[in-house]
Design a protein around this motif. Structure first.
Motif, short mmCIF file in Angstrom:
data_model
loop_
_atom_site.label_atom_id
_atom_site.label_comp_id
_atom_site.label_asym_id
_atom_site.label_seq_id
_atom_site.Cartn_x
_atom_site.Cartn_y
_atom_site.Cartn_z
N THR A 197 0.85 -1.20 0.00
CA THR A 197 0.00 0.00 0.00
C THR A 197 0.88 1.25 0.00
O THR A 197 1.94 1.26 0.65
CB THR A 197 -0.92 0.02 1.24
OG1 THR A 197 -1.68 -1.18 1.29
CG2 THR A 197 -1.88 1.20 1.18
N LYS B 209 0.84 5.39 0.81
CA LYS B 209 0.10 6.44 1.52
C LYS B 209 0.92 7.72 1.54
O LYS B 209 2.11 7.71 1.24
CB LYS B 209 -0.19 5.99 2.96
CG LYS B 209 -0.97 4.69 3.09
CD LYS B 209 -1.13 4.29 4.54
CE LYS B 209 -1.90 2.99 4.69
NZ LYS B 209 -2.05 2.59 6.11
N ASP C 121 -4.10 7.02 -4.51
CA ASP C 121 -4.52 6.22 -5.66
C ASP C 121 -3.80 6.70 -6.93
O ASP C 121 -3.33 7.82 -7.01
CB ASP C 121 -6.03 6.26 -5.86
CG ASP C 121 -6.57 7.66 -6.05
OD1 ASP C 121 -5.83 8.62 -5.77
OD2 ASP C 121 -7.73 7.81 -6.49
N TYR C 122 -3.72 5.82 -7.90
CA TYR C 122 -3.04 6.09 -9.18
C TYR C 122 -1.56 6.44 -9.00
O TYR C 122 -0.99 7.18 -9.79
CB TYR C 122 -3.76 7.19 -9.96
CG TYR C 122 -5.11 6.78 -10.46
CD1 TYR C 122 -5.24 5.93 -11.56
CD2 TYR C 122 -6.27 7.20 -9.81
CE1 TYR C 122 -6.49 5.52 -12.01
CE2 TYR C 122 -7.54 6.79 -10.26
CZ TYR C 122 -7.64 5.96 -11.35
OH TYR C 122 -8.86 5.55 -11.78
N THR D 216 -1.66 2.04 -8.26
CA THR D 216 -2.44 1.73 -7.08
C THR D 216 -3.92 1.99 -7.32
O THR D 216 -4.29 2.83 -8.16
CB THR D 216 -1.97 2.57 -5.87
OG1 THR D 216 -2.08 3.96 -6.21
CG2 THR D 216 -0.53 2.25 -5.51
N ASN D 217 -4.78 1.28 -6.57
CA ASN D 217 -6.22 1.49 -6.67
C ASN D 217 -6.66 2.61 -5.73
O ASN D 217 -5.82 3.31 -5.15
CB ASN D 217 -6.98 0.18 -6.40
CG ASN D 217 -6.68 -0.37 -5.00
OD1 ASN D 217 -6.26 0.34 -4.09
ND2 ASN D 217 -6.92 -1.67 -4.82
N LYS D 218 -7.96 2.77 -5.53
CA LYS D 218 -8.47 3.87 -4.71
C LYS D 218 -8.06 3.75 -3.25
O LYS D 218 -8.05 4.75 -2.52
CB LYS D 218 -10.00 3.94 -4.82
CG LYS D 218 -10.48 4.38 -6.20
CD LYS D 218 -11.99 4.48 -6.24
CE LYS D 218 -12.46 4.96 -7.61
NZ LYS D 218 -13.94 5.07 -7.68
N GLU D 219 -7.73 2.54 -2.83
CA GLU D 219 -7.28 2.33 -1.46
C GLU D 219 -5.76 2.42 -1.34
O GLU D 219 -5.19 2.14 -0.28
CB GLU D 219 -7.74 0.95 -0.95
CG GLU D 219 -9.22 0.88 -0.61
CD GLU D 219 -10.09 0.91 -1.85
OE1 GLU D 219 -9.75 0.19 -2.81
OE2 GLU D 219 -11.09 1.66 -1.86
N GLY D 220 -5.09 2.82 -2.45
CA GLY D 220 -3.64 2.93 -2.44
C GLY D 220 -2.93 1.59 -2.53
O GLY D 220 -1.72 1.52 -2.34
N TYR E 82 -1.49 -1.93 -4.31
CA TYR E 82 -0.92 -2.43 -5.57
C TYR E 82 -0.60 -3.91 -5.43
O TYR E 82 -0.47 -4.43 -4.31
CB TYR E 82 0.35 -1.66 -5.93
CG TYR E 82 1.47 -1.83 -4.93
CD1 TYR E 82 2.40 -2.87 -5.03
CD2 TYR E 82 1.61 -0.93 -3.87
CE1 TYR E 82 3.41 -3.02 -4.10
CE2 TYR E 82 2.62 -1.08 -2.93
CZ TYR E 82 3.52 -2.12 -3.05
OH TYR E 82 4.52 -2.27 -2.13
N TYR F 92 4.69 9.70 -7.53
CA TYR F 92 3.40 10.39 -7.60
C TYR F 92 3.69 11.88 -7.76
O TYR F 92 4.54 12.43 -7.05
CB TYR F 92 2.58 10.14 -6.34
CG TYR F 92 1.14 10.55 -6.43
CD1 TYR F 92 0.18 9.68 -6.93
CD2 TYR F 92 0.72 11.82 -6.00
CE1 TYR F 92 -1.16 10.05 -7.01
CE2 TYR F 92 -0.60 12.20 -6.07
CZ TYR F 92 -1.55 11.31 -6.57
OH TYR F 92 -2.86 11.69 -6.65
N ASP G 231 -4.79 12.72 -14.90
CA ASP G 231 -5.43 11.56 -15.55
C ASP G 231 -4.59 11.03 -16.71
O ASP G 231 -5.06 10.19 -17.48
CB ASP G 231 -6.82 11.95 -16.08
CG ASP G 231 -7.77 12.32 -14.94
OD1 ASP G 231 -7.62 11.74 -13.85
OD2 ASP G 231 -8.65 13.17 -15.14
#
Length: 272
Positions: A28, A30, A38-39, A58-62, A64, A80, A129
């Motif tokens: 994860t 953070k 995320d992303y 990563t997804n919406k919860e961070g 991978y 990021y 995006d």
């Protein structure tokens, strides 16, 4: 009987060794306030030459996850936009499952952003995006085309018909520095643009032409690949020429010349 038993034991050991040579890695990402990011671009790299082994977002919860990763020395890197990149070498477990400790990314001061990006430049990263690839990080032979370069990018494939497939969807539009190339003919672009003239590749979902004309959002998105050229390619022209001969006096040749600047977009393509 003893020989047969030994053979079975050898086969079993070989099977177990091959099975354990693959890894599943998860974790994860953070920020410093413990909120998931995320992303975030998460990369597995080779420690010897920083070659890209695998890539994911990563997804919406961070979270991978990498599946079926070859067991080898690995670096993990997280990038990021607006945060200091994180990188460390992984200590691989004996098992085939690995849970990486939470990765925390630190926000970066705006005045230091460009310095950090240049010092720790990743081969690809998310900018809002848009997924952006640094073309210089993916090596292709001299004379290679955009299509050759695309075949080396994680998350992008070229199907049997020469279409670009990105993130499971067909790319509907190719632009050069934000302008359509040959009216949006993706194959014309991929097969005739020189890889060595390309600085960056940007993948995103663009508005439909109808939405752009009317200013009304219609919900239709076009998977778009934008090709950003190097500055020297914008100042002059670039192209390629190739020929091949065979028996009975048969031969074939093709050539292309492209010139792009802030005002004009000029291309000539010939076959013989």
């Amino acid at each position: 009987m003893r020989i047969f038993f030994s053979f079975l034991l050898l086969v079993a050991v070989t099977f177990v060794s091959q099975a354990q040579s693959k890894l599943s890695i998860r974790g994860t990402v953070k920020d410093t306030t413990n909120l998931p990011l995320d992303y975030t671009s998460v990369l597995l790299l080779s420690p010897t030459d920083s070659a890209l082994v695998a890539y994911t977002l990563t997804n919406k919860e961070g979270e991978y996850q990498f599946k079926n990763v070859d067991r080898q020395p690995l670096l993990i890197k997280a990038t990021y936009m607006g945060y200091i990149p994180f990188q460390k070498e992984l200590n691989l477990p004996e098992s085939d499952e690995m849970e990486v400790e939470d990765i925390y990314l630190t926000p970066i001061l705006q005045e230091l952003y460009e310095v950090v990006v240049k010092a720790a430049k990743a081969p690809l990263m998310m900018r809002g995006d848009t997924l952006e690839y640094d073309a210089s990080k993916f090596k292709v032979p001299p004379g290679a085309t955009l299509e050759d370069l695309l075949r080396r990018l994680p998350g992008i494939q070229i199907d049997v018909d020469g279409n670009i497939v990105a993130q499971g969807q067909q790319v509907q539009k190719v632009t050069v520095d934000g302008r359509r190339f040959f009216g949006g003919n993706t194959k014309m672009a991929t097969q005739n643009l020189n890889a060595e003239s390309i600085s960056k590749l940007q993948l995103f979902d663009d508005k439909s032409e109808q939405s752009k004309l009317t200013g009304v959002e219609d919900g239709v998105k076009e998977k778009t690949l934008n090709v950003e050229l190097k500055e020297e390619a914008k100042k002059g022209g670039f192209g390629k020429i190739s020929a091949a001969g065979g028996t009975d006096g048969r031969w074939t040749a093709n050539a292309s010349f492209n010139k792009f600047d802030k005002v004009n977009q000029f291309s000539i393509i010939g076959y013989g």
